[in-house]
Design a protein around this motif. Sequence first.
Motif, PDB file in Angstrom:
ATOM      1  N   UNK A  92     -48.704 -20.471   7.890  1.00 23.59           N
ATOM      2  CA  UNK A  92     -47.480 -20.087   7.183  1.00 23.59           C
ATOM      3  C   UNK A  92     -46.699 -21.316   6.724  1.00 23.59           C
ATOM      4  N   UNK A  93     -46.699 -22.363   7.536  1.00 24.38           N
ATOM      5  CA  UNK A  93     -45.985 -23.585   7.160  1.00 24.38           C
ATOM      6  C   UNK A  93     -46.630 -24.241   5.948  1.00 24.38           C
ATOM      7  N   UNK A  94     -47.958 -24.302   5.926  1.00 22.82           N
ATOM      8  CA  UNK A  94     -48.664 -24.897   4.786  1.00 22.82           C
ATOM      9  C   UNK A  94     -48.469 -24.060   3.534  1.00 22.82           C
ATOM     10  N   UNK A  95     -48.529 -22.739   3.688  1.00 28.22           N
ATOM     11  CA  UNK A  95     -48.401 -21.856   2.524  1.00 28.22           C
ATOM     12  C   UNK A  95     -47.018 -21.975   1.888  1.00 28.22           C
ATOM     13  N   UNK A  96     -46.010 -22.291   2.693  1.00 27.02           N
ATOM     14  CA  UNK A  96     -44.667 -22.474   2.145  1.00 27.02           C
ATOM     15  C   UNK A  96     -44.590 -23.678   1.216  1.00 27.02           C
ATOM     16  N   UNK A  97     -45.520 -24.619   1.359  1.00 23.65           N
ATOM     17  CA  UNK A  97     -45.461 -25.889   0.613  1.00 23.65           C
ATOM     18  C   UNK A  97     -46.179 -25.850  -0.729  1.00 23.65           C
ATOM     19  N   UNK A  98     -46.995 -24.830  -0.977  1.00 18.46           N
ATOM     20  CA  UNK A  98     -47.832 -24.850  -2.178  1.00 18.46           C
ATOM     21  C   UNK A  98     -47.084 -24.275  -3.378  1.00 18.46           C
ATOM     22  N   UNK A  99     -47.603 -24.509  -4.603  1.00 21.33           N
ATOM     23  CA  UNK A  99     -46.940 -24.000  -5.819  1.00 21.33           C
ATOM     24  C   UNK A  99     -46.992 -22.482  -5.915  1.00 21.33           C
ATOM     25  N   UNK A 100     -46.433 -21.969  -6.987  1.00 17.36           N
ATOM     26  CA  UNK A 100     -46.398 -20.526  -7.202  1.00 17.36           C
ATOM     27  C   UNK A 100     -47.764 -20.002  -7.621  1.00 17.36           C
ATOM     28  N   UNK A 101     -47.929 -18.682  -7.593  1.00 17.66           N
ATOM     29  CA  UNK A 101     -49.223 -18.049  -7.879  1.00 17.66           C
ATOM     30  C   UNK A 101     -49.632 -18.259  -9.331  1.00 17.66           C
ATOM     31  N   UNK A 102     -50.929 -18.099  -9.593  1.00 16.63           N
ATOM     32  CA  UNK A 102     -51.468 -18.404 -10.914  1.00 16.63           C
ATOM     33  C   UNK A 102     -51.359 -17.236 -11.889  1.00 16.63           C
ATOM     34  N   UNK A 103     -51.847 -16.083 -11.493  1.00 16.68           N
ATOM     35  CA  UNK A 103     -51.915 -14.971 -12.447  1.00 16.68           C
ATOM     36  C   UNK A 103     -51.082 -13.770 -12.029  1.00 16.68           C
ATOM     37  N   UNK A 104     -51.056 -13.468 -10.744  1.00 20.71           N
ATOM     38  CA  UNK A 104     -50.376 -12.244 -10.306  1.00 20.71           C
ATOM     39  C   UNK A 104     -48.884 -12.303 -10.597  1.00 20.71           C
TER      40      UNK A 104
ATOM     41  N   UNK B  84     -38.482 -23.885  -0.751  1.00 20.68           N
ATOM     42  CA  UNK B  84     -39.377 -23.067   0.080  1.00 20.68           C
ATOM     43  C   UNK B  84     -40.315 -23.946   0.894  1.00 20.68           C
ATOM     44  N   UNK B  85     -40.688 -25.114   0.344  1.00 24.05           N
ATOM     45  CA  UNK B  85     -41.568 -26.014   1.074  1.00 24.05           C
ATOM     46  C   UNK B  85     -40.964 -26.465   2.393  1.00 24.05           C
ATOM     47  N   UNK B  86     -39.691 -26.805   2.355  1.00 19.29           N
ATOM     48  CA  UNK B  86     -39.037 -27.295   3.570  1.00 19.29           C
ATOM     49  C   UNK B  86     -38.795 -26.192   4.602  1.00 19.29           C
ATOM     50  N   UNK B  87     -38.901 -24.925   4.172  1.00 22.51           N
ATOM     51  CA  UNK B  87     -38.807 -23.848   5.166  1.00 22.51           C
ATOM     52  C   UNK B  87     -40.022 -23.846   6.092  1.00 22.51           C
ATOM     53  N   UNK B  88     -41.039 -24.632   5.737  1.00 26.47           N
ATOM     54  CA  UNK B  88     -42.202 -24.757   6.616  1.00 26.47           C
ATOM     55  C   UNK B  88     -41.836 -25.263   8.002  1.00 26.47           C
ATOM     56  N   UNK B  89     -40.729 -26.032   8.090  1.00 25.92           N
ATOM     57  CA  UNK B  89     -40.274 -26.499   9.402  1.00 25.92           C
ATOM     58  C   UNK B  89     -39.904 -25.323  10.306  1.00 25.92           C
ATOM     59  N   UNK B  90     -39.442 -24.222   9.689  1.00 22.96           N
ATOM     60  CA  UNK B  90     -39.080 -23.029  10.467  1.00 22.96           C
ATOM     61  C   UNK B  90     -40.329 -22.349  11.004  1.00 22.96           C
ATOM     62  N   UNK B  91     -41.301 -22.126  10.118  1.00 21.90           N
ATOM     63  CA  UNK B  91     -42.471 -21.323  10.488  1.00 21.90           C
ATOM     64  C   UNK B  91     -43.407 -22.071  11.439  1.00 21.90           C
ATOM     65  N   UNK B  92     -43.436 -23.384  11.332  1.00 23.98           N
ATOM     66  CA  UNK B  92     -44.342 -24.126  12.213  1.00 23.98           C
ATOM     67  C   UNK B  92     -43.823 -24.157  13.651  1.00 23.98           C
ATOM     68  N   UNK B  93     -42.526 -23.856  13.824  1.00 21.21           N
ATOM     69  CA  UNK B  93     -41.929 -23.846  15.166  1.00 21.21           C
ATOM     70  C   UNK B  93     -41.935 -22.457  15.803  1.00 21.21           C
ATOM     71  N   UNK B  94     -42.398 -21.460  15.054  1.00 16.73           N
ATOM     72  CA  UNK B  94     -42.422 -20.109  15.611  1.00 16.73           C
ATOM     73  C   UNK B  94     -43.537 -19.977  16.646  1.00 16.73           C
ATOM     74  N   UNK B  95     -43.338 -19.104  17.601  1.00 13.84           N
ATOM     75  CA  UNK B  95     -44.237 -18.991  18.755  1.00 13.84           C
ATOM     76  C   UNK B  95     -45.417 -18.071  18.438  1.00 13.84           C
ATOM     77  N   UNK B  96     -46.311 -18.550  17.563  1.00  8.74           N
ATOM     78  CA  UNK B  96     -47.518 -17.792  17.255  1.00  8.74           C
ATOM     79  C   UNK B  96     -48.621 -18.162  18.234  1.00  8.74           C
ATOM     80  N   UNK B  97     -49.458 -17.173  18.548  1.00  7.30           N
ATOM     81  CA  UNK B  97     -50.641 -17.410  19.367  1.00  7.30           C
ATOM     82  C   UNK B  97     -51.829 -16.777  18.661  1.00  7.30           C
ATOM     83  N   UNK B  98     -52.832 -17.568  18.304  1.00  3.57           N
ATOM     84  CA  UNK B  98     -52.916 -19.022  18.438  1.00  3.57           C
ATOM     85  C   UNK B  98     -51.964 -19.730  17.466  1.00  3.57           C
ATOM     86  N   UNK B  99     -51.736 -20.987  17.698  1.00  3.74           N
ATOM     87  CA  UNK B  99     -50.760 -21.740  16.920  1.00  3.74           C
ATOM     88  C   UNK B  99     -51.209 -21.965  15.479  1.00  3.74           C
ATOM     89  N   UNK B 100     -52.510 -21.758  15.203  1.00  2.00           N
ATOM     90  CA  UNK B 100     -53.009 -21.910  13.834  1.00  2.00           C
ATOM     91  C   UNK B 100     -52.281 -20.987  12.856  1.00  2.00           C
TER      92      UNK B 100
END
Length: 446
Positions: A113-125, A92-108
Motif C-alpha cells: 500500500x505504501x508503494x502504491x501510494x507513490x506511483x502515478x495515476x492510472x493509464x486508461x481506466x 498521495x505519495x507521502x501518505x505512504x508513511x501512514x500505510x507503511x506503519x499500519x499493523x498488517x500481517x504479514x508486513x508485505x
Amino acid sequence: MVEVQGNPVKRFVVKQFLPLGFCVAVVFALTFPTPGNALYQFKVNGWKLVTTINMALIFFIFGITLETSELKEAMKGYKVLLLAIIHILFVTGLTGFIFIRMDFKPMEFGYGLAIFACVPTSLSSGVALVIQGYGNAALALLMTVTTNILGIFISPLVVKLILSSAIKDIKVDALDLVVKLGVSIIIPLIIGKGVREVWAPALRFAKKYKVPLYLVNQFQIVMIVWQTLSHSRYELLKQKFYDVLFAIMGAIGQHFFFLLLAILIAWVAPFLGMRMQDAERKAYIIMCAQKSLPTAAVIISYLPPGPSGDHNEHSKSAEVATGSKGLGDLGLVAIPCIVFYVMQVFIDAFLANGWASKYEKGQALQDKYAAQLAQLEKLDPDAPSLITPSGFSETEPITCGSVNNASRVPLDVQVNVQEVSDKSRLLGDVAEQSDCETVSKRIVAS
C-alpha cells in the motif's frame, strides 16, 4: 473510453474485460501457478524480461493512440494540471508513511500500500471514467501522460524515502529503478507516438483498430497480475484469512481516503484563487484518486526481495549474510496493489455514473426549456424583442441567482430565475450562463 458496436454480450465483454481478466488470472494463478511463476522469474541480465515486455507494450499502445490535439486543448487548464501533478506524485505519495506503519500481517501488505501510494495515476481506466462522468477527458489524458513520465524520476525517490523509514538498512537503487522505468515506459511511449506522427498507415491502423488495441493493452495488465499471483501463490495460501481480509479492506480504505483527499482539495482550490470548472473538477478528483498498477508492478519487481513472514532463524541468518533487509515476498507486496486497482474501477465507476445521471437530467431539462421557447417564438414571431421593461437599463447586466437583481425583477420573472437556479445546480457554470441569457430575453420580452 472505447465505444463498441455490436451485440450486448460483446459490449459487456469489452467494457468489463479487465475485471473478467483478473478473475481468470486469479483462478489460473491459484490452481496452476507453474507457467506464470516461470515467466515471472525469467530474467536476462537482471531484467525481468516478460514483465518489461508487458509494460513496454502498454505504453507503446498508449503512445500510438495518443492524440496531440487533445493534449493541446488540455493545456488551457494548466493550473489544474500543475496542482494534479503535485497531488498525485507528492501529496498521495507521502501518505505512504501512514500505510507503511499500519499493523498488517504479514508486513508485505503494508509495504504494498505504501508503494502504491507513490506511483502515478492510472493509464486508461481513469480517463475512461472521466469521459463516462462528462468530465474534461483531454485534461485527464494530460494528467496521465505527465505524471507517468515525471513519475519515472520521482516515484523511485519517494519509494526509497518511505521504505527506508520503516526497513532498516534496505538497499533501494533509485537510479537503477529510474533506468528500468525509463526503458519500460518512456522509450515505448516515444516510439509509439513517433510512429503515429510520421507514418500515416500507423495512424490509420490506430484509428481503425482502436478496440483491439485497447483489449491488448488491458491484457498486458492481466498478464502482470497473473505472473505476480502465480509467483506468490504458496505464500498467499499460507496467510490467515482475516489477515488477507484486513489487507483487502486496507486497499479499499486507501482508495476512499484518496478520493476524499481529492474532493477536499478540489473544494478548497477556489478559495485559494484556483477556480475549477465542473468538468475540470471531475477530472481532478478521478485522476488524483487513481493509481497505476503496471508502474507499481515494475517497481515492486525490481525492489530487493527478502525473507517473508515473521523472520524465523533462517531468515535472520540470511539477513545477516546479505547485510540488509528486503521487502519479503514481492508477490505478497503486490496483492494490495491489485486489490486497490480493481476496486478503484468499481468505486469510481459508481461515482462517474452519478455524475452522468445528474448531467443527463440537466440536459433533459435544458431541452425542455428550449422546446418551450421555440413554441413561444412560433406563437408570436412578430413580438418586439428590444423593449426595455420599466426600471431596467438596456446595458445593465442581470446575474442569475443574485439577491440584488432578483429584488428588482418582476414577480413572474423571479419564478423563472428560481427555475434557472435549480437547473444550474444540475448543469453547472455553462448552463448557468446560457440560462442567464434566457432569463434576460424573457425580461426584455416582458
